[in-house]
Scaffold this active site. Sequence first.
Site, PDB file in Angstrom:
ATOM      1  N   GLY A 141       9.825  15.491  20.409  1.00 32.63           N
ATOM      2  CA  GLY A 141      10.132  16.354  19.276  1.00 32.63           C
ATOM      3  C   GLY A 141      11.619  16.345  18.988  1.00 32.63           C
ATOM      4  O   GLY A 141      12.233  15.290  18.832  1.00 32.63           O
ATOM      5  N   ASP A 142      12.218  17.536  18.930  1.00 29.61           N
ATOM      6  CA  ASP A 142      13.661  17.636  18.672  1.00 29.61           C
ATOM      7  C   ASP A 142      14.406  18.058  19.926  1.00 29.61           C
ATOM      8  O   ASP A 142      15.466  18.680  19.855  1.00 29.61           O
ATOM      9  CB  ASP A 142      13.938  18.603  17.519  1.00 29.61           C
ATOM     10  CG  ASP A 142      13.447  20.023  17.812  1.00 29.61           C
ATOM     11  OD1 ASP A 142      12.694  20.200  18.799  1.00 29.61           O
ATOM     12  OD2 ASP A 142      13.807  20.948  17.067  1.00 29.61           O
ATOM     13  N   GLU A 143      13.859  17.717  21.091  1.00 24.54           N
ATOM     14  CA  GLU A 143      14.472  18.098  22.362  1.00 24.54           C
ATOM     15  C   GLU A 143      15.047  16.879  23.077  1.00 24.54           C
ATOM     16  O   GLU A 143      14.406  15.827  23.161  1.00 24.54           O
ATOM     17  CB  GLU A 143      13.431  18.772  23.265  1.00 24.54           C
ATOM     18  CG  GLU A 143      12.912  20.094  22.702  1.00 24.54           C
ATOM     19  CD  GLU A 143      11.816  20.702  23.560  1.00 24.54           C
ATOM     20  OE1 GLU A 143      11.634  21.939  23.487  1.00 24.54           O
ATOM     21  OE2 GLU A 143      11.148  19.954  24.294  1.00 24.54           O
TER      22      GLU A 143
END
Length: 299
Positions: free
Chosen positions: A219-221
């Site tokens: 994801g955005d991690e």
Amino acid sequence: MAALLRRVAASAGVHMYEMEMLGELEYVCHVWIGQALDSLLGGVPEGMDRELAWESCIHPDDRPAYEAAFPALHLGQPTEMEYRLVGFDGVTRWVWERCAPRTAADGRLLVDGIVTDITDRHRVEEQLAEAHVRLAHLAYHDHLTGLPNRAQFQEHLDVALERARREGSSVAVLFIDLDGFKQVNDDHGHAAGDAVLRAVGERLSAARRGGDVVARLGGDEFLMLVSLAGTDREALEALFDRVREQLHRPVDVEGVQMEVAGSVGAAIFPDDAATGDELIRAADLAMYDLKQRGRGRAA
């Protein structure tokens, strides 16, 4: 019998020969059965004898191995080898050759041999090797950013922790989560979101020090592994500053400036956790706490 051998050789795609050894590296071919020599050498210049044509096509890198077979033949030992022929048509072909020496009644050293074109086999082997490399890369790298994935990050982390325990040093894990990334996808589409993620990966890589590891968790991690001499908090604070600076620069996606920010949580071995999984979890909790208190912060 010779006609039968020619038909068998042609149907099997092999070439058979009889040659006479004249000197250490000299020979003359008396019999050649199979397709014309042109099929392996890409056409032989007019007026050039077969032996010279063959020798001139041996790939320079393979010549030492090729010539190493001659002493064995003189000792009466059969031998086999693989090497490349760079044809007169510019095409490089791989061949497999097996030679069996024998002594004629008049004392001449004769060699019976078989040669076959194995170019297709080598091509398949190369393609398989390339596929294995690609699969290995996919197993340890994120497909979108090219960064190490969780599995590879964990391996680096385990090594770093073992070294830290041995040397009495510290290891920090940074957990980075982008703020408002869902809005980018909602407003501009997933292609723009992917471009932002790739840019963030590049910027985090630019912010790290040599030896630090940046990975995309999903994801955005993102994760960052930082090895510290002792408990070098100043080095960690300097890294935080670089990360914050990189994350707060807008990302240009086809002329549209995308605002990017992120929350960064950190955990340090041995103060905050004793194992790799615990360290990642502690950094995640620190990041989540920051999000609760206000985005775009680091601690």
